[in-house]
Design a protein around this motif. Sequence first.
Motif, mmCIF file in Angstrom:
data_model
loop_
_atom_site.group_PDB
_atom_site.id
_atom_site.type_symbol
_atom_site.label_atom_id
_atom_site.label_comp_id
_atom_site.label_asym_id
_atom_site.label_seq_id
_atom_site.Cartn_x
_atom_site.Cartn_y
_atom_site.Cartn_z
ATOM 1 N N UNK A 1 0.857 -1.188 0.000
ATOM 2 C CA UNK A 1 0.000 0.000 0.000
ATOM 3 C C UNK A 1 0.889 1.232 0.000
ATOM 4 N N UNK A 2 0.944 1.891 -1.123
ATOM 5 C CA UNK A 2 1.701 3.132 -1.217
ATOM 6 C C UNK A 2 0.870 4.249 -0.597
ATOM 7 N N UNK A 3 1.531 5.204 -0.003
ATOM 8 C CA UNK A 3 0.829 6.365 0.517
ATOM 9 C C UNK A 3 0.640 7.343 -0.625
ATOM 10 N N UNK A 4 -0.498 7.252 -1.271
ATOM 11 C CA UNK A 4 -0.784 8.127 -2.396
ATOM 12 C C UNK A 4 -1.629 9.320 -1.977
ATOM 13 N N UNK A 5 -1.792 9.525 -0.669
ATOM 14 C CA UNK A 5 -2.560 10.657 -0.149
ATOM 15 C C UNK A 5 -2.158 11.992 -0.750
ATOM 16 N N UNK A 6 -0.877 12.283 -0.828
ATOM 17 C CA UNK A 6 -0.467 13.570 -1.405
ATOM 18 C C UNK A 6 -0.803 13.699 -2.898
ATOM 19 N N UNK A 7 -1.153 12.601 -3.530
ATOM 20 C CA UNK A 7 -1.417 12.608 -4.968
ATOM 21 C C UNK A 7 -2.877 12.296 -5.279
ATOM 22 N N UNK A 8 -3.740 12.505 -4.286
ATOM 23 C CA UNK A 8 -5.165 12.231 -4.458
ATOM 24 C C UNK A 8 -5.691 12.957 -5.687
ATOM 25 N N UNK A 9 -6.423 12.227 -6.503
ATOM 26 C CA UNK A 9 -6.964 12.793 -7.732
ATOM 27 C C UNK A 9 -6.010 12.696 -8.911
ATOM 28 N N UNK A 10 -4.786 12.210 -8.664
ATOM 29 C CA UNK A 10 -3.797 12.082 -9.728
ATOM 30 C C UNK A 10 -3.270 10.648 -9.841
ATOM 31 N N UNK A 11 -2.867 10.052 -8.731
ATOM 32 C CA UNK A 11 -2.290 8.706 -8.751
ATOM 33 C C UNK A 11 -3.190 7.749 -7.973
ATOM 34 N N UNK A 12 -3.446 6.607 -8.581
ATOM 35 C CA UNK A 12 -4.330 5.598 -7.994
ATOM 36 C C UNK A 12 -3.618 4.248 -7.990
ATOM 37 N N UNK A 13 -3.762 3.506 -6.902
ATOM 38 C CA UNK A 13 -3.166 2.181 -6.791
ATOM 39 C C UNK A 13 -4.203 1.125 -7.169
ATOM 40 N N UNK A 14 -4.011 0.526 -8.324
ATOM 41 C CA UNK A 14 -4.888 -0.538 -8.802
ATOM 42 C C UNK A 14 -4.163 -1.882 -8.770
ATOM 43 N N UNK A 15 -3.212 -2.020 -7.860
ATOM 44 C CA UNK A 15 -2.421 -3.245 -7.784
ATOM 45 C C UNK A 15 -3.268 -4.479 -7.511
ATOM 46 N N UNK A 16 -4.359 -4.302 -6.800
ATOM 47 C CA UNK A 16 -5.198 -5.457 -6.459
ATOM 48 C C UNK A 16 -6.391 -5.604 -7.399
ATOM 49 N N UNK A 17 -6.435 -4.807 -8.436
ATOM 50 C CA UNK A 17 -7.493 -4.946 -9.424
ATOM 51 C C UNK A 17 -7.285 -6.269 -10.153
ATOM 52 N N UNK A 18 -8.337 -7.045 -10.273
ATOM 53 C CA UNK A 18 -8.212 -8.425 -10.717
ATOM 54 C C UNK A 18 -7.667 -8.588 -12.132
ATOM 55 N N UNK A 19 -8.150 -7.841 -13.091
ATOM 56 C CA UNK A 19 -7.795 -8.098 -14.487
ATOM 57 C C UNK A 19 -7.075 -6.902 -15.101
ATOM 58 N N UNK A 20 -5.791 -7.044 -15.275
ATOM 59 C CA UNK A 20 -4.989 -5.947 -15.815
ATOM 60 C C UNK A 20 -5.416 -5.571 -17.236
ATOM 61 N N UNK A 21 -6.034 -6.497 -17.944
ATOM 62 C CA UNK A 21 -6.467 -6.191 -19.320
ATOM 63 C C UNK A 21 -7.459 -5.034 -19.347
ATOM 64 N N UNK A 22 -8.296 -4.919 -18.334
ATOM 65 C CA UNK A 22 -9.201 -3.765 -18.254
ATOM 66 C C UNK A 22 -8.410 -2.465 -18.149
ATOM 67 N N UNK A 23 -7.326 -2.510 -17.403
ATOM 68 C CA UNK A 23 -6.491 -1.316 -17.246
ATOM 69 C C UNK A 23 -5.780 -0.977 -18.551
ATOM 70 N N UNK A 24 -5.382 -1.986 -19.313
ATOM 71 C CA UNK A 24 -4.806 -1.719 -20.635
ATOM 72 C C UNK A 24 -5.797 -0.939 -21.491
ATOM 73 N N UNK A 25 -7.028 -1.390 -21.471
ATOM 74 C CA UNK A 25 -8.040 -0.813 -22.365
ATOM 75 C C UNK A 25 -8.321 0.658 -22.052
#
Length: 175
Positions: free
Chosen positions: A47-71
């Motif tokens: 879990x990265x601390x992305x608090x300072x980047x709210x609205x800009x950087x999102x952690x989708x590391x646990x998102x099940x299907x990376x192919x959706x992220x490609x699209x």
Amino acid sequence: APTWRDDQFYKKGQYKFDLDLDLHELRAAIGDEYIIILRMHYLVAENFDLGPYEGFAYDFSHYEDIRDLYMISDLLITDYSSVFFDYANLKRPMLFYVPDIETYRDKLRGFYFDFEQEAPGPLVKETASVIDWVRETEQPSFTLPEAFSPFYEKFCYLETGESSKRVVEVVFSEK
């Protein structure tokens, strides 16, 4: 979508990852126009601390299907992760952020092919170069790098979008 490093760990089997990419610099330069989706390798999906980047950087590391992220991605920033082989099928820009390429190549894992010559996008070592390249992709004259076509022909030539059709033809063809 960076991969993990064999030499960055807390203890055996428990890896960590230092994101060398400067999110503060990225946000200042392109944050009004882009968002960053981080998809870390499962071995380092901390879990990265992305608090300072709210609205800009999102952690989708646990998102099940990376192919959706490609699209939904306009471009891929990775290092040596094999995700670029799959992403290449979209024929979209890719950048390789490789500040530790000498260590990775010579001491950690090496490469299965001439990565430095055949990578389907530029290799950069600094956040400023990432920003410059993102800006370059916005230009009407932007085209994929010269290395992209040979890479695509070598590694993606079977991906025509008609795989199911070919299977049906082979399985149900009259002999």
